[in-house]
Design a protein around this motif. Structure first.
Motif, PDB file in Angstrom:
ATOM      1  N   PHE A 180       0.819  -1.222   0.000  1.00  0.00           N
ATOM      2  CA  PHE A 180       0.000   0.000   0.000  1.00  0.00           C
ATOM      3  C   PHE A 180       0.852   1.272   0.000  1.00  0.00           C
ATOM      4  O   PHE A 180       0.443   2.312   0.526  1.00  0.00           O
ATOM      5  N   SER A 183      -0.019   5.305  -3.788  1.00  0.00           N
ATOM      6  CA  SER A 183      -1.373   5.841  -3.778  1.00  0.00           C
ATOM      7  C   SER A 183      -1.957   5.819  -5.178  1.00  0.00           C
ATOM      8  O   SER A 183      -1.227   5.834  -6.186  1.00  0.00           O
ATOM      9  N   THR A 187      -9.662   9.372  -4.441  1.00  0.00           N
ATOM     10  CA  THR A 187     -10.000   9.061  -3.050  1.00  0.00           C
ATOM     11  C   THR A 187     -11.168   8.084  -2.931  1.00  0.00           C
ATOM     12  O   THR A 187     -11.590   7.759  -1.822  1.00  0.00           O
ATOM     13  N   LEU A 192      -8.199   4.484  -4.653  1.00  0.00           N
ATOM     14  CA  LEU A 192      -7.412   4.893  -3.486  1.00  0.00           C
ATOM     15  C   LEU A 192      -5.970   4.414  -3.563  1.00  0.00           C
ATOM     16  O   LEU A 192      -5.040   5.146  -3.222  1.00  0.00           O
ATOM     17  N   PHE A 193      -5.770   3.149  -4.014  1.00  0.00           N
ATOM     18  CA  PHE A 193      -4.438   2.585  -4.117  1.00  0.00           C
ATOM     19  C   PHE A 193      -4.244   1.989  -5.513  1.00  0.00           C
ATOM     20  O   PHE A 193      -5.164   1.368  -6.065  1.00  0.00           O
ATOM     21  N   GLU A 209      -9.822   4.184   3.470  1.00  0.00           N
ATOM     22  CA  GLU A 209      -8.882   5.279   3.628  1.00  0.00           C
ATOM     23  C   GLU A 209      -7.450   4.758   3.587  1.00  0.00           C
ATOM     24  O   GLU A 209      -7.191   3.579   3.847  1.00  0.00           O
ATOM     25  N   LYS A 210      -6.513   5.691   3.290  1.00  0.00           N
ATOM     26  CA  LYS A 210      -5.096   5.405   3.469  1.00  0.00           C
ATOM     27  C   LYS A 210      -4.684   5.907   4.840  1.00  0.00           C
ATOM     28  O   LYS A 210      -4.841   7.086   5.153  1.00  0.00           O
ATOM     29  N   GLU A 211      -4.186   4.976   5.666  1.00  0.00           N
ATOM     30  CA  GLU A 211      -3.744   5.308   7.017  1.00  0.00           C
ATOM     31  C   GLU A 211      -2.270   5.697   6.956  1.00  0.00           C
ATOM     32  O   GLU A 211      -1.392   4.860   6.739  1.00  0.00           O
ATOM     33  N   GLY A 220       2.216   4.011   4.500  1.00  0.00           N
ATOM     34  CA  GLY A 220       0.766   3.928   4.464  1.00  0.00           C
ATOM     35  C   GLY A 220       0.246   2.526   4.670  1.00  0.00           C
ATOM     36  O   GLY A 220       0.959   1.537   4.463  1.00  0.00           O
ATOM     37  N   LEU A 222      -3.827   0.242   4.643  1.00  0.00           N
ATOM     38  CA  LEU A 222      -5.248   0.287   4.310  1.00  0.00           C
ATOM     39  C   LEU A 222      -6.068   0.357   5.595  1.00  0.00           C
ATOM     40  O   LEU A 222      -5.847  -0.417   6.532  1.00  0.00           O
ATOM     41  N   ASP A 319      -1.735  -4.174   6.364  1.00  0.00           N
ATOM     42  CA  ASP A 319      -0.504  -3.635   5.808  1.00  0.00           C
ATOM     43  C   ASP A 319       0.471  -4.780   5.484  1.00  0.00           C
ATOM     44  O   ASP A 319       0.333  -5.894   6.002  1.00  0.00           O
TER      45      ASP A 319
END
Length: 555
Positions: A180, A183, A187, A192-193, A209-211, A220, A222, A319
């Motif tokens: 991940f 990006s 969004t 997102l990825f 979201e990207k954490e 980053g 997921l 991740d």
């Protein structure tokens, strides 16, 4: 012999006549009322010996007993039935019959190793817990089935434990952004990825979201927040592109997870062509801190899609996903014995401890002998859901299984169970000898079970002999999976004729009569019928057999 079942429509012919009484009363069905009559006549008047059945059995007179009385009320020992998850959770008539007529239930599948243990050894108790809670809330007891059996296991997982694995070679998910780090272009869940596609469908609702604040590694991770799970597990999903394995080789899938709450999600590997699906999944229940998941997966094709399904509410972080080829080397017999002994102990005690406030008896060892012989099952080339515990542990696994179960529950009844004991004298004598051997060695066995998957032509005298020999052990005796095949005598899907039903009723009657005559009251562990309706039986075969007490309409 116990197996999961399918449902198909079937009719068992015309009832013998109308019966007045409460609307919820049992409708007339020959085997049911003869069984009830036998229980009442013999169990309620124990001093009168059961008459020898006339060979061949003749149809009984059409005399209606009081069918408003629940079947379980006719006996002073437990009357049980095997149940399916779908029937007990979703069918109101099924539930009503089970609660009205039976003291206890045995789950057809949901307590077996293969039902609980997923890929990588992850445990999923959701269906077993739901069934236990529903049944016990209705005042019906649960008989645990089964702790150690050679079938219905997660065989791939058990075999993998007797090997050492080493992952090597390139990460096959590296080019697909498994960490991940790359990006996407937007969004939305679909952008997102790079390399990933998220979606929600049906009634499912979630945010993707990207954490960037606290990933497990890199820049980053997921983050998925599932607010409303969908009706299907895939209604909320996050999928990768196709990774390229070599079909038939084993790969080690690794990733890191954490969550808030107690929800679970599923990692999946599937062939991307919907026309030829091949699907595997691993249920993951994360904790609040990062932990690594390892999944050994054998690829069935040269293109596999990896991803995640989210059937439960919660917030999940994922991740560092990698997929590498792994080599497996068998361990020595000594190391294998130590490993599998610990695995068996952990499995038995996990199950018994989890349910010991609600399950008071268990089939500890099921079907230890090969068909028709006094030879204990053993093998080193098991496949699929088959696994032979004796491969590393030898015949000593049987005694160990009982001891491990007793350590977990000091008072539960613990049974040795097998089939064809009314048919094979060699197998019957072997079970009796094994039970006596275990008793003499101080092994905490308290009962023996005979499955009794029989037909209308089985020998009455053999049944009597079996009951006497099992009772001679001094242990409790339980008829654990009773059904009596009654064919239709014609094309599949047609009802059996009156003569077939009468013969079936006579056989059910003889089983009960022989049990009461030959097994002392203190040793009666009960009689369980293996299923509720004919069309849910494992023997039904699209209407070729009608082996149970109730037809599809619960008559």
């Amino acid at each position: 012999m116990s197996a999961s079942t399918t449902s198909t429509e079937v009719s068992l012919g015309e009832p013998l006549g109308s019966v007045t009484g409460k609307p919820a009363a049992r409708k007339s069905r020959l085997p049911v009322w003869l069984l009830a009559a036998t229980l009442c006549l013999v169990a309620c008047k124990k001093e009168a010996p059961a008459p020898a059945p006339p060979p061949p059995p003749q149809p009984p007179p059409v005399t209606q007993p009081d069918l408003t009385t629940p079947l379980k009320a006719e006996a002073d020992f437990p009357i049980g039935v095997a149940i399916s998850y779908a029937g007990m959770m979703n069918d109101a008539r099924y539930q009503d019959v089970v609660k009205r007529d039976f003291d206890a239930v045995t789950f057809e599948y949901n307590m077996k190793h293969g039902a609980i243990v997923g890929a990588g050894g992850m445990l999923d108790f959701s269906q077993a817990d739901a069934l236990v809670d529903k049944v016990t809330a209705a005042g019906v007891a649960v008989f645990g089935h089964t702790l150690v059996w050679y079938q219905n296991n997660n065989g791939d997982y058990l075999r993998s434990l007797a090997t050492t694995s080493a992952a090597s070679g390139p990460d096959l998910l590296a080019e697909l952004n498994g960490n991940f780090e790359n990006s996407g272009s937007g969004t939305t869940p679909a952008t997102l990825f790079q390399g990933w596609f998220g979606s929600t469908g049906g009634s499912g609702a979630a945010t993707f979201e990207k954490e960037a604040g606290s990933p497990q590694q890199g820049s980053g991770a997921l983050k998925i927040s599932v607010t409303t799970p969908g009706a299907n597990p895939w209604d909320v999903q996050f999928l990768n592109g196709d990774w390229k394995p070599t079909a038939g080789k084993t790969y080690q899938v690794k990733f890191w997870v954490k969550s808030t709450g107690s929800g679970s999600f599923r990692a999946i590997n599937q062939t991307p062509n919907a026309g030829s699906p091949n699907f595997a999944q691993l249920t993951v229940t994360p904790t609040a801190t990062w932990s690594e998941v390892v999944w050994n997966y054998t690829a069935p094709a040269a293109a596999i899609q990896f991803g995640f399904h989210f059937p439960a509410a919660g917030t999940f972080w994922i991740d560092g996903i990698t997929i590498r080829e792994t080599t497996q080397t068998p361990v020595s017999n000594t190391a294998g014995a130590q490993k599998m002994d610990a695995v068996m102990k952990d499995w038995i005690q996990t199950m018994v401890n989890r349910y010991k406030s609600k399950v008071r008896a268990w089939d500890v060892v099921n079907e230890p002998f090969t068909d028709g012989t006094p030879v204990l099952r053993n093998g080193s080339n098991s496949t699929g859901d088959t696994y032979y515990w004796a491969q590393f542990l030898g015949r000593g696994y049987i005694a160990k299984a009982f001891r491990y179960a007793r350590e977990a529950d000091a008072t539960a009844d613990l049974y040795l169970n097998d089939y064809n004991l009314e048919y094979s004298t060699a197998k019957l004598d072997s079970i009796v000898a094994l039970a006596n051997e275990l008793k003499a060695a101080g092994v905490p066995i308290t009962g023996v079970g005979t499955q009794m998957h029989i037909s209308t032509t089985d020998s009455y005298s053999n049944i009597d002999q079996m009951m006497r020999k099992l009772a001679s052990t001094g242990l409790k005796v339980r008829v654990s999976e009773l059904d009596v095949k009654a064919g239709n005598g014609g094309a599949a899907g047609t009802s059996p004729n009156a003569a077939a039903l009468a013969s079936q009723a006579a056989m059910y009657k003889h089983v009960v009569s022989s049990y009461l005559k030959n097994v002392p009251a203190a040793q009666r562990g009960g009689i369980t019928v293996w299923g509720v309706t004919d069309n849910s039986s494992w023997l039904y075969n699209n209407g070729a057999q009608f082996p149970l007490l109730y037809d599809k309409d619960y008559n």
